[in-house]
Motif scaffolding. Structure first.
Motif, PDB file in Angstrom:
ATOM      1  N   ILE A   1      20.338  66.414   5.089  1.00  0.00           N
ATOM      2  CA  ILE A   1      20.693  66.137   6.294  1.00  0.00           C
ATOM      3  C   ILE A   1      20.177  67.604   6.974  1.00  0.00           C
ATOM      4  N   LEU A   2      19.365  67.722   7.859  1.00  0.00           N
ATOM      5  CA  LEU A   2      18.984  68.920   8.447  1.00  0.00           C
ATOM      6  C   LEU A   2      19.700  69.082   9.746  1.00  0.00           C
ATOM      7  N   GLU A   3      20.226  68.236  10.452  1.00  0.00           N
ATOM      8  CA  GLU A   3      21.041  68.420  11.705  1.00  0.00           C
ATOM      9  C   GLU A   3      22.497  68.498  11.481  1.00  0.00           C
ATOM     10  N   SER A   4      23.158  69.498  12.350  1.00  0.00           N
ATOM     11  CA  SER A   4      24.359  69.390  12.334  1.00  0.00           C
ATOM     12  C   SER A   4      25.011  69.941  13.658  1.00  0.00           C
ATOM     13  N   THR A   5      26.151  69.592  14.137  1.00  0.00           N
ATOM     14  CA  THR A   5      26.584  69.902  15.388  1.00  0.00           C
ATOM     15  C   THR A   5      27.615  70.794  15.125  1.00  0.00           C
ATOM     16  N   LEU A   6      27.290  72.155  15.646  1.00  0.00           N
ATOM     17  CA  LEU A   6      28.229  73.310  15.713  1.00  0.00           C
ATOM     18  C   LEU A   6      29.296  73.074  16.807  1.00  0.00           C
ATOM     19  N   THR A   7      30.442  73.498  16.499  1.00  0.00           N
ATOM     20  CA  THR A   7      31.507  73.374  17.633  1.00  0.00           C
ATOM     21  C   THR A   7      32.195  74.867  17.816  1.00  0.00           C
ATOM     22  N   CYS A   8      32.125  75.325  18.878  1.00  0.00           N
ATOM     23  CA  CYS A   8      32.722  76.619  19.154  1.00  0.00           C
ATOM     24  C   CYS A   8      34.229  76.790  18.959  1.00  0.00           C
ATOM     25  N   PRO A   9      34.769  77.409  18.077  1.00  0.00           N
ATOM     26  CA  PRO A   9      36.381  77.454  18.163  1.00  0.00           C
ATOM     27  C   PRO A   9      36.915  77.964  19.332  1.00  0.00           C
ATOM     28  N   HIS A  10      36.139  78.562  20.227  1.00  0.00           N
ATOM     29  CA  HIS A  10      36.635  79.571  21.329  1.00  0.00           C
ATOM     30  C   HIS A  10      36.600  78.845  22.450  1.00  0.00           C
ATOM     31  N   CYS A  11      35.508  77.994  22.769  1.00  0.00           N
ATOM     32  CA  CYS A  11      35.422  77.346  24.076  1.00  0.00           C
ATOM     33  C   CYS A  11      35.195  75.968  23.849  1.00  0.00           C
ATOM     34  N   GLY A  12      34.951  75.470  22.554  1.00  0.00           N
ATOM     35  CA  GLY A  12      35.078  73.965  22.299  1.00  0.00           C
ATOM     36  C   GLY A  12      33.440  73.368  22.583  1.00  0.00           C
ATOM     37  N   LEU A  13      32.585  74.121  23.245  1.00  0.00           N
ATOM     38  CA  LEU A  13      31.032  73.537  23.283  1.00  0.00           C
ATOM     39  C   LEU A  13      30.554  73.106  22.082  1.00  0.00           C
ATOM     40  N   SER A  14      29.989  72.076  21.832  1.00  0.00           N
ATOM     41  CA  SER A  14      29.244  71.409  20.695  1.00  0.00           C
ATOM     42  C   SER A  14      28.023  71.298  21.040  1.00  0.00           C
ATOM     43  N   LYS A  15      27.124  71.544  19.987  1.00  0.00           N
ATOM     44  CA  LYS A  15      25.586  71.627  20.212  1.00  0.00           C
ATOM     45  C   LYS A  15      25.070  71.368  18.725  1.00  0.00           C
ATOM     46  N   GLN A  16      23.971  70.099  18.988  1.00  0.00           N
ATOM     47  CA  GLN A  16      23.377  70.140  17.751  1.00  0.00           C
ATOM     48  C   GLN A  16      22.228  71.130  17.325  1.00  0.00           C
ATOM     49  N   GLU A  17      22.251  71.539  16.164  1.00  0.00           N
ATOM     50  CA  GLU A  17      21.517  72.345  15.705  1.00  0.00           C
ATOM     51  C   GLU A  17      20.717  72.150  14.481  1.00  0.00           C
ATOM     52  N   ARG A  18      19.318  72.643  14.203  1.00  0.00           N
ATOM     53  CA  ARG A  18      18.609  72.289  13.026  1.00  0.00           C
ATOM     54  C   ARG A  18      19.183  73.357  12.064  1.00  0.00           C
ATOM     55  N   MET A  19      19.373  72.993  11.096  1.00  0.00           N
ATOM     56  CA  MET A  19      19.607  73.867   9.868  1.00  0.00           C
ATOM     57  C   MET A  19      18.613  74.397   9.014  1.00  0.00           C
TER      58      MET A  19
END
Length: 70
Positions: free
Chosen positions: A5-23
């Protein structure tokens, strides 16, 4: 042979923002700058990349049990 799978959602532990990124499939991603708070994320101890530490899906080499960055 299974495909990674080449897509993953990264979640920032500091502000909680989640963003889907291609690996990337040919390199580990050691740094990721959060677009919400501008903190630069780095892998947690024992992880090879930011996707393994903060993503919903581990990086492609780990998914395929090849080891990462070796």
């Amino acid at each position: 042979m299974a495909e990674a799978i080449l897509e993953s959602t990264l979640t920032c532990p500091h502000c909680g923002l989640s963003k889907q990124e291609r690996m990337p499939t040919d390199a580990c991603q050691f740094y990721y700058e959060c677009t919400g708070c501008a903190v630069v994320l780095r892998p947690k101890a024992g992880d090879c990349c930011v996707f393994c530490s903060y993503g919903t899906v581990k990086c492609p080499p780990i998914q395929l049990q090849r080891g990462c960055c070796g």
